[in-house]
Design an enzyme around this catalytic site. Sequence first.
Site, PDB file in Angstrom:
ATOM      1  N   GLY A 103      -8.349  -4.462  -7.484  1.00 29.11           N
ATOM      2  CA  GLY A 103      -7.998  -3.271  -8.268  1.00 29.11           C
ATOM      3  C   GLY A 103      -7.008  -3.636  -9.366  1.00 29.11           C
ATOM      4  N   HIS A 104      -5.928  -4.313  -8.958  1.00 33.59           N
ATOM      5  CA  HIS A 104      -4.949  -4.773  -9.953  1.00 33.59           C
ATOM      6  C   HIS A 104      -5.622  -5.709 -10.963  1.00 33.59           C
ATOM      7  CE1 HIS A 104      -2.280  -4.244  -6.274  1.00 33.59           C
ATOM      8  NE2 HIS A 104      -1.714  -3.423  -7.134  1.00 33.59           N
ATOM      9  N   ARG A 157      -2.051  -1.171   0.750  1.00 34.65           N
ATOM     10  CA  ARG A 157      -1.764  -0.671   2.097  1.00 34.65           C
ATOM     11  C   ARG A 157      -2.939  -0.822   3.058  1.00 34.65           C
ATOM     12  NH1 ARG A 157       1.567   3.291  -0.946  1.00 34.65           N
ATOM     13  NH2 ARG A 157       3.696   3.019  -0.228  1.00 34.65           N
TER      14      ARG A 157
HETATM   15  P1  AMP Z   1       0.554  -0.555  -7.196  1.00 31.60           P
HETATM   16  O1  AMP Z   1       0.779  -2.015  -7.067  1.00 31.60           O
HETATM   17  O2  AMP Z   1      -0.027   0.082  -5.986  1.00 31.60           O
HETATM   18  O3  AMP Z   1       1.742   0.181  -7.756  1.00 31.60           O
HETATM   19  O4  AMP Z   1      -0.588  -0.378  -8.304  1.00 31.60           O
HETATM   20  C1  AMP Z   1      -0.433  -0.913  -9.603  1.00 31.60           C
HETATM   21  C2  AMP Z   1      -1.517  -0.370 -10.479  1.00 31.60           C
HETATM   22  O5  AMP Z   1      -2.790  -0.746  -9.967  1.00 31.60           O
HETATM   23  C3  AMP Z   1      -1.513   1.161 -10.570  1.00 31.60           C
HETATM   24  O6  AMP Z   1      -1.786   1.553 -11.903  1.00 31.60           O
HETATM   25  C4  AMP Z   1      -2.624   1.544  -9.641  1.00 31.60           C
HETATM   26  O7  AMP Z   1      -3.214   2.790  -9.960  1.00 31.60           O
HETATM   27  C5  AMP Z   1      -3.604   0.412  -9.868  1.00 31.60           C
HETATM   28  N1  AMP Z   1      -4.534   0.298  -8.741  1.00 31.60           N
HETATM   29  C6  AMP Z   1      -4.221   0.186  -7.425  1.00 31.60           C
HETATM   30  N2  AMP Z   1      -5.343   0.176  -6.671  1.00 31.60           N
HETATM   31  C7  AMP Z   1      -6.390   0.297  -7.531  1.00 31.60           C
HETATM   32  C8  AMP Z   1      -7.800   0.360  -7.375  1.00 31.60           C
HETATM   33  N3  AMP Z   1      -8.379   0.292  -6.182  1.00 31.60           N
HETATM   34  N4  AMP Z   1      -8.566   0.494  -8.484  1.00 31.60           N
HETATM   35  C9  AMP Z   1      -7.991   0.568  -9.717  1.00 31.60           C
HETATM   36  N5  AMP Z   1      -6.658   0.517  -9.935  1.00 31.60           N
HETATM   37  C10 AMP Z   1      -5.867   0.382  -8.864  1.00 31.60           C
END
Ligand code: AMP
Length: 278
Positions: free
Chosen positions: A33-34, A189
């Site tokens: 995703g990232h 998570r």
């Molecule tokens: P986090 O590390 O959870 O703060 O996420 C960092 C960025 O990655 C944020 O903009 C999230 O929305 C994005 N993100 C996390 N999981 C996904 C996913 N499965 N698909 C697309 N973007 C994601």
Amino acid sequence: MIVVNSIEELKIATANLKGSIGFVPTMGALHEGHLSLIKRARVECDTVIVSIFVNPTQFLEGEDLDKYPRKDEADKQICKLAKVDILFMPTIDMIYNRDELRVEAPAIRGFILEGSRRAGHFNGVLQIVMKLFNIISFNRPKEFKAYFGKKDAQQLALIEQMVRDYFLNVKIIPCDIVRDSDGLALSSRNVYLSKEERVKALSISRSLKRASKLIMQNILDKETIVKEMRGVMSEIEIEYIALVDREFREIESVEIKNSIILVASRVGGVRLIDNIWI
Ligand code: AMP
């Protein structure tokens, strides 16, 4: 790739950049995703900067701040392979001062749905994003874009609002949700889920698929959609199912190209969110 651990070093590293900066803020434990955000920034921008910072102010008392997955070395490798130019990994002390000025989420949009379950969460999110935007764009790049996932739809809407309300000089780029082959939306998570819990968690994306099928049959009313979704997720604890427009106002009926259906649930001890943009 250079790894930068302080704000001063970051300012030096960005001092003579030409062209556009694409910025991807994360809390690490990087997954596909990232990576999709990073790849898009790589295609669209001259310089790609990723930050990894597990931001304490967006975690509430009793949440998983202490056990949030940290994988610094693996993350560095992932960023290097993805051709990130600058990886910014500051410490908490560098970012926060005592008794500092606060950015506050809007009273309504910031305190519904995720904001009501996690009161104050978005204050912390907006505070850190504002700081990171200012640090990363300190040397006034020609163009500054920041990439966010639609997975955190309310977060994305609030950051877009902060940019509007505070006249920030950054273009927000929303990016599609990346899922595992079984449909589960990728999340740092997900590692907390046991095998059995993971199987149960699949009902979340199944329920969203069910909703989109109904919508394709022109069944647009909230009551029917929510009832069907609840049926699909009967084995997990649902915190909320919500139907909102792209401005995050609750709506009673799906408006094509202007709606988001959101789910928050608990599977075992793990809180999972997912959504679909209609
Ligand atoms: P986090 O590390 O959870 O703060 O996420 C960092 C960025 O990655 C944020 O903009 C999230 O929305 C994005 N993100 C996390 N999981 C996904 C996913 N499965 N698909 C697309 N973007 C994601």
